[in-house]
Scaffold this motif. Sequence first.
Motif, mmCIF file in Angstrom:
data_model
loop_
_atom_site.group_PDB
_atom_site.id
_atom_site.type_symbol
_atom_site.label_atom_id
_atom_site.label_comp_id
_atom_site.label_asym_id
_atom_site.label_seq_id
_atom_site.Cartn_x
_atom_site.Cartn_y
_atom_site.Cartn_z
ATOM 1 N N TYR A 40 0.835 -1.226 0.000
ATOM 2 C CA TYR A 40 0.000 0.000 0.000
ATOM 3 C C TYR A 40 0.860 1.263 0.000
ATOM 4 C CZ TYR A 40 -3.927 -2.960 1.257
ATOM 5 O OH TYR A 40 -4.909 -3.917 1.243
ATOM 6 N N ARG A 41 0.385 2.280 -0.705
ATOM 7 C CA ARG A 41 1.003 3.604 -0.623
ATOM 8 C C ARG A 41 -0.002 4.548 0.025
ATOM 9 N NH1 ARG A 41 1.796 6.708 -6.067
ATOM 10 N NH2 ARG A 41 -0.233 7.545 -5.469
ATOM 11 N N LEU A 42 0.444 5.237 1.060
ATOM 12 C CA LEU A 42 -0.421 6.193 1.759
ATOM 13 C C LEU A 42 0.149 7.585 1.571
ATOM 14 C CD1 LEU A 42 -0.738 4.269 5.168
ATOM 15 C CD2 LEU A 42 -2.142 4.032 3.111
ATOM 16 N N VAL A 43 -0.695 8.526 1.138
ATOM 17 C CA VAL A 43 -0.215 9.891 0.927
ATOM 18 C C VAL A 43 -0.975 10.875 1.804
ATOM 19 C CG1 VAL A 43 0.110 11.748 -0.759
ATOM 20 C CG2 VAL A 43 0.496 9.368 -1.443
ATOM 21 N N ILE A 44 -0.198 11.746 2.457
ATOM 22 C CA ILE A 44 -0.767 12.830 3.254
ATOM 23 C C ILE A 44 -0.396 14.142 2.558
ATOM 24 C CG2 ILE A 44 -0.778 13.984 5.508
ATOM 25 C CD1 ILE A 44 -1.705 11.064 5.638
ATOM 26 N N SER A 45 -1.389 14.949 2.208
ATOM 27 C CA SER A 45 -1.140 16.235 1.557
ATOM 28 C C SER A 45 -2.055 17.269 2.216
ATOM 29 C CB SER A 45 -1.461 16.124 0.060
ATOM 30 O OG SER A 45 -2.851 15.917 -0.102
ATOM 31 N N PRO A 46 -1.868 18.577 1.932
ATOM 32 C CA PRO A 46 -2.776 19.575 2.517
ATOM 33 C C PRO A 46 -4.242 19.249 2.212
ATOM 34 C CG PRO A 46 -0.892 20.656 1.518
ATOM 35 C CD PRO A 46 -0.778 19.203 1.172
ATOM 36 N N GLU A 47 -4.520 18.716 1.017
ATOM 37 C CA GLU A 47 -5.916 18.394 0.654
ATOM 38 C C GLU A 47 -6.463 17.244 1.506
ATOM 39 O OE1 GLU A 47 -3.651 18.283 -2.718
ATOM 40 O OE2 GLU A 47 -3.558 20.176 -1.607
ATOM 41 N N THR A 48 -5.659 16.203 1.695
ATOM 42 C CA THR A 48 -6.171 15.058 2.477
ATOM 43 C C THR A 48 -6.388 15.474 3.933
ATOM 44 O OG1 THR A 48 -3.996 14.167 3.086
ATOM 45 C CG2 THR A 48 -4.942 13.362 1.023
ATOM 46 N N ILE A 49 -5.514 16.361 4.414
ATOM 47 C CA ILE A 49 -5.665 16.822 5.806
ATOM 48 C C ILE A 49 -6.986 17.578 5.957
ATOM 49 C CG2 ILE A 49 -4.718 18.355 7.592
ATOM 50 C CD1 ILE A 49 -1.926 17.685 6.553
ATOM 51 N N GLN A 50 -7.239 18.431 4.947
ATOM 52 C CA GLN A 50 -8.469 19.225 4.985
ATOM 53 C C GLN A 50 -9.713 18.328 5.020
ATOM 54 O OE1 GLN A 50 -9.263 21.480 1.496
ATOM 55 N NE2 GLN A 50 -10.314 23.105 2.597
ATOM 56 N N LYS A 51 -9.630 17.201 4.320
ATOM 57 C CA LYS A 51 -10.781 16.284 4.262
ATOM 58 C C LYS A 51 -10.778 15.280 5.412
ATOM 59 C CE LYS A 51 -11.459 16.506 -0.695
ATOM 60 N NZ LYS A 51 -10.752 16.175 -1.929
ATOM 61 N N GLY A 52 -9.715 15.314 6.217
ATOM 62 C CA GLY A 52 -9.631 14.362 7.334
ATOM 63 C C GLY A 52 -9.439 12.928 6.867
#
Length: 414
Positions: A377-389
């Motif tokens: 699995y690849r998991l990505v954290i970006s400003p957009e994903t943070i905003q969406k929780g």
Amino acid sequence: MRYSAIFAKTRKTAPSDEATINAKLLVQAGFVNKLMAGVYSYLPLGLRVLLKIENIVREEMNAIGGQEVLLPALHPVANWKKTGAWESVDVLFKIKSRTGKDYALGQSHEEVITPLVRGYCDSYKNFPLFVYQIQNKFRDELRAKSGVLRGREFGMKDMYSFNLTQKGFDKFYEKAKKAYLRVYDRCGLTAKVTEASGGGFSEKISYEFMVLTEAGEDDILYCENCDYCVNLEIAKVKKGGVCPACGKGNLKKARASEVGNVFDLGDKYSKDFNFSVLDKRGQKAYPIMGCYGIGTTRLVGVIVEKYHDDMGITWPEAVAPFKAYLINIGDGEKTGIEAEKIYNALTEKGVEVLWDDRIKVGAGQKFADSDLIGLPYRLVISPETIQKGKIEVKKREQKEISLMTFTEFLKKIG
Ligand code: ATP
Ligand code: MG
């Protein structure tokens, strides 16, 4: 684990001195390092894979009653002279001491296990007995051009069985064959069982476990209709001929790699080492022995040969060094804090995660390294994903990307 803490990282390009896919990818992705032809170091990522394979092997050997030991690699010459192998085994590494004494480096361990077991087992009550080890073997191989598929030093699981009756031996031999198929299956491989002659020392039948791959060094003939399979080297049947087992399918030729084998040794070694006991009826009996090998480091290479694409390795979950590759991109500080939270929470839940926490490395390289290293699995954290929780989740071998919460991801991976 934090990727920044691993000293052996990916390389920009594949090594130019390797001919096979397994070696190119394992070296480039930082799993192994070549010391010389046929001799590799296992780096932090590679060792995790090897240990997972070894544990699968260990579980399956324990399940059929195997007792694990660890035997020496340095052997006295006398044991090897006793069986004739000092003269007849061409791959045996021979060492001359400054004292003038000769030693051998273990290429297999019949010469050590037989006298060892003799020293403890003097009654029929001690039988049957199944002993195994997982250890490095040394062989003076002429060609070592297949990456970790053929080493001069390599990892092997070798088990030895001791039975007082032929019936008991036959039963265990069958049990071991089944355990072998479970090992390969759990490693994500399909192995075909071939009949072969029993090596140099007996007329008995042995079985080889073959995985079809162009990188292998054996040619086999297999039936397209049933399980029949033979090594071409010894085969009496011909390519294209009708299968002698089912009479229906035609025999196809394929390249394969031998990932294990089982030999019926008869009483050759117990006789050589004068190892006999009184059986239940008070009659002198030489234990019937079998030996059972699995190439643990060869398995690492065969898995890579089967599981890769243009971008890198695609490890099956059971042997992947970690389950997920976590990347944070954009706005270093903010995404870094969030990624650390996710990393800690996953680790706490027992999920093995590799966090690419490198600060001065761009998103492009992190994505490329994620593909090259090949975790499931690849998991990505970006400003957009943070905003969406949420977390962006992608399976290594799939194109589609999905957004899910931490809890949803945990549920997905079970
Ligand atoms: P091969 O025909 O490939 O040389 P072998 O018949 O010599 O194999 P064994 O002596 O029975 O093999 O060893 C048991 C297992 O160890 C093999 O089935 C294979 O998976 C692995 N093995 C053998 N030689 C090597 C090697 N040089 N490098 C890596 N693995 C090996
Ligand atoms: Mg060999």
